[in-house]
Scaffold this motif. Structure first.
Motif, short mmCIF file in Angstrom:
data_model
loop_
_atom_site.label_atom_id
_atom_site.label_comp_id
_atom_site.label_asym_id
_atom_site.label_seq_id
_atom_site.Cartn_x
_atom_site.Cartn_y
_atom_site.Cartn_z
N ASP A 160 0.84 -1.20 0.00
CA ASP A 160 0.00 0.00 0.00
C ASP A 160 0.87 1.24 0.00
O ASP A 160 1.21 1.79 1.05
CB ASP A 160 -0.90 -0.02 1.24
CG ASP A 160 -1.94 1.08 1.22
OD1 ASP A 160 -1.78 2.04 0.43
OD2 ASP A 160 -2.89 1.00 2.01
N LYS A 162 0.09 4.05 -1.29
CA LYS A 162 -0.73 5.26 -1.25
C LYS A 162 -0.92 5.72 0.20
O LYS A 162 -0.60 6.85 0.56
CB LYS A 162 -2.09 4.97 -1.89
CG LYS A 162 -3.02 6.15 -1.88
CD LYS A 162 -4.30 5.85 -2.62
CE LYS A 162 -5.21 7.06 -2.62
NZ LYS A 162 -6.52 6.73 -3.20
N ASP A 188 -2.61 -0.85 -9.01
CA ASP A 188 -2.77 0.47 -9.62
C ASP A 188 -3.42 1.47 -8.66
O ASP A 188 -2.99 2.62 -8.55
CB ASP A 188 -3.62 0.30 -10.89
CG ASP A 188 -3.45 1.50 -11.78
OD1 ASP A 188 -2.31 2.02 -11.85
OD2 ASP A 188 -4.45 1.94 -12.36
N GLU A 189 -4.43 1.02 -7.92
CA GLU A 189 -5.18 1.93 -7.02
C GLU A 189 -4.35 2.40 -5.83
O GLU A 189 -4.74 3.34 -5.15
CB GLU A 189 -6.42 1.24 -6.44
CG GLU A 189 -7.51 0.96 -7.42
CD GLU A 189 -7.46 -0.47 -7.93
OE1 GLU A 189 -6.34 -1.01 -8.11
OE2 GLU A 189 -8.54 -1.02 -8.16
N LEU A 190 -3.26 1.70 -5.53
CA LEU A 190 -2.50 2.04 -4.31
C LEU A 190 -1.09 2.51 -4.64
O LEU A 190 -0.15 2.33 -3.86
CB LEU A 190 -2.47 0.82 -3.36
CG LEU A 190 -3.84 0.37 -2.87
CD1 LEU A 190 -3.71 -0.87 -1.97
CD2 LEU A 190 -4.56 1.48 -2.10
N ARG A 191 -0.96 3.14 -5.81
CA ARG A 191 0.34 3.67 -6.21
C ARG A 191 0.76 4.83 -5.31
O ARG A 191 -0.07 5.49 -4.69
CB ARG A 191 0.27 4.15 -7.65
CG ARG A 191 0.34 2.98 -8.63
CD ARG A 191 -0.15 3.37 -9.96
NE ARG A 191 0.71 4.39 -10.54
CZ ARG A 191 0.67 4.74 -11.81
NH1 ARG A 191 -0.19 4.17 -12.63
NH2 ARG A 191 1.46 5.66 -12.27
N GLN A 212 3.40 -3.72 -11.04
CA GLN A 212 2.33 -4.35 -10.25
C GLN A 212 2.72 -5.75 -9.81
O GLN A 212 2.08 -6.32 -8.94
CB GLN A 212 1.06 -4.39 -11.09
CG GLN A 212 0.55 -2.99 -11.36
CD GLN A 212 -0.86 -2.98 -11.93
OE1 GLN A 212 -1.57 -3.96 -11.85
NE2 GLN A 212 -1.24 -1.87 -12.49
N PHE A 234 -9.34 3.20 4.12
CA PHE A 234 -10.21 3.00 2.95
C PHE A 234 -11.61 3.54 3.24
O PHE A 234 -12.14 3.34 4.32
CB PHE A 234 -10.33 1.51 2.63
CG PHE A 234 -9.18 0.98 1.82
CD1 PHE A 234 -9.32 0.75 0.46
CD2 PHE A 234 -7.96 0.74 2.41
CE1 PHE A 234 -8.26 0.27 -0.28
CE2 PHE A 234 -6.89 0.27 1.68
CZ PHE A 234 -7.04 0.03 0.33
N LYS A 239 -13.57 -2.30 -1.76
CA LYS A 239 -12.28 -2.06 -2.41
C LYS A 239 -11.15 -2.68 -1.59
O LYS A 239 -10.25 -3.33 -2.11
CB LYS A 239 -12.07 -0.54 -2.57
CG LYS A 239 -10.89 -0.18 -3.41
CD LYS A 239 -10.94 1.31 -3.71
CE LYS A 239 -9.68 1.79 -4.38
NZ LYS A 239 -9.60 3.24 -4.47
N LEU A 243 -8.45 -5.69 -2.60
CA LEU A 243 -7.01 -5.43 -2.70
C LEU A 243 -6.18 -6.08 -1.60
O LEU A 243 -4.96 -6.18 -1.70
CB LEU A 243 -6.75 -3.91 -2.66
CG LEU A 243 -7.31 -3.14 -3.85
CD1 LEU A 243 -7.14 -1.64 -3.63
CD2 LEU A 243 -6.60 -3.55 -5.14
N SER A 246 -3.34 -8.65 -2.31
CA SER A 246 -2.65 -8.43 -3.59
C SER A 246 -1.28 -9.09 -3.62
O SER A 246 -0.82 -9.56 -4.64
CB SER A 246 -2.45 -6.94 -3.84
OG SER A 246 -3.67 -6.28 -3.94
#
Ligand code: NCD
Length: 309
Positions: A160, A162, A188-191, A212, A234, A239, A243, A246
């Protein structure tokens, strides 16, 4: 002597101050008995407005091992903030009792605000998704003890990126050292947030790639810094559920890794490192916990000294 009076953000740590703290921590590791009375008569306040076991106990153990005493709370619900007291007033009050304060708060910037009304040094022990500089001191000490260098490494940071405040602080401090390559591994969502990329990676010309897939990169890494998906940050639980698993580091994935890979994790772990990895000599995360206590001893001593000036 440190130039800083508080430790609020990794931005505060200039190379000289950082190395001073790390050197002292290494001296403490060599002969802890020489340091066991240095905080006699001093009080550390631990104000944890957000849950924590490791960091709070690490600070408390550090102060106890220096011969000092600890006061504080581990839950905002038992403090007067429940009655509506402002952070400023709580800090102002506790700084009349304590010689130094370590605080954790869910809001970004809380430690900076606290330092404006405190009569004693403030250590940021985590402010929301922003920063966690003492975890970074822990990480840096572990890297120095086990890799013997801060440069010429390929450093993978996975999970994570982000919301993981430890990642933001670690990159900031590593920007003081040249010659490393960074492999940022996340969904991608936690870049890594753009502001960290711009203010830290780009400003300091740090070489990085964003990917990824952990499996494709693991054989290149000297350090693998695993992180937990930060459930509490979050807005959408669906979501998070999608994730949360991952990345799971296990023995099979590690079979392609270098023999002297250093596996770090700020902890707590959820599923991202399988327990079978714990017996691998490359798994340093519990040794890292001990480093955290020693480096906090060093930080407390250095900040008390700098504020006595
Ligand atoms: C980290 C934190 O609180 O940010 N933990 C810690 O302080 N050791 C990482 C995490 O909670 O995942």
């Amino acid at each position: 002597m440190l130039k800083i009076k508080n430790l609020l953000s990794a931005d505060d740590l200039k190379k000289e101050d950082l190395l001073e703290i790390i050197n002292l921590a290494e001296d403490i590791i060599k002969s802890p008995d020489n340091f066991s009375n240095l905080c006699n008569g001093k009080i550390l306040g631990t104000l944890f407005f957000e849950p924590s076991t490791r960091t709070r106990l690490s600070f408390e153990a550090a102060m106890n091992r220096l011969g000092g005493k600890v006061i504080g709370f581990s839950d905002a619900n038992v403090s007067s903030s429940q009655k509506g007291e402002s952070l400023k007033d709580t800090i102002n009050t506790v700084s009349q009792y304590a010689d130094i304060i370590a605080m954790r708060h869910p809001h970004e910037g809380a430690a900076i605000l606290a330092s404006e009304s405190a009569d004693c040094p403030i250590i940021n022990a985590g402010d929301g998704g922003h920063q966690h500089p003492t975890q970074t001191l822990t990480d840096i000490l572990t890297i120095h003890l086990y890799k013997k260098r801060f440069t010429n490494m390929t450093i993978g940071i996975c999970g994570d990126l982000k919301y993981g405040r430890t990642v933001h602080s670690l990159l900031k401090v590593m920007s003081l050292f040249d010659g490393n390559n960074y492999v940022l591994i996340s969904p991608d969502e936690l870049r890594l947030p753009d502001y960290v990329k711009k203010q830290v990676l780009d400003t300091h010309n740090m070489k990085y790639v964003e990917v990824q897939n952990l499996d494709e990169q693991i054989q290149n890494l000297d350090i693998l810094y695993m992180t937990r998906i930060q459930k509490e940050r979050f807005f959408s639980m669906s979501k998070y559920t999608r994730l949360k698993d991952s990345y799971i580091l296990d023995n099979e994935k590690l079979s392609n890794a270098k023999e002297d890979l250093a596996i770090l994790h700020p902890l707590p772990r959820v599923n991202e490192i399988s327990v079978e990895v714990d017996n691998d000599p490359r798994a340093l995360y519990f040794k890292q916990v001990k480093c955290g206590m020693y480096v906090r001893m060093a930080l407390i001593l250095k900040l008390l000294e700098a504020n006595n000036d």
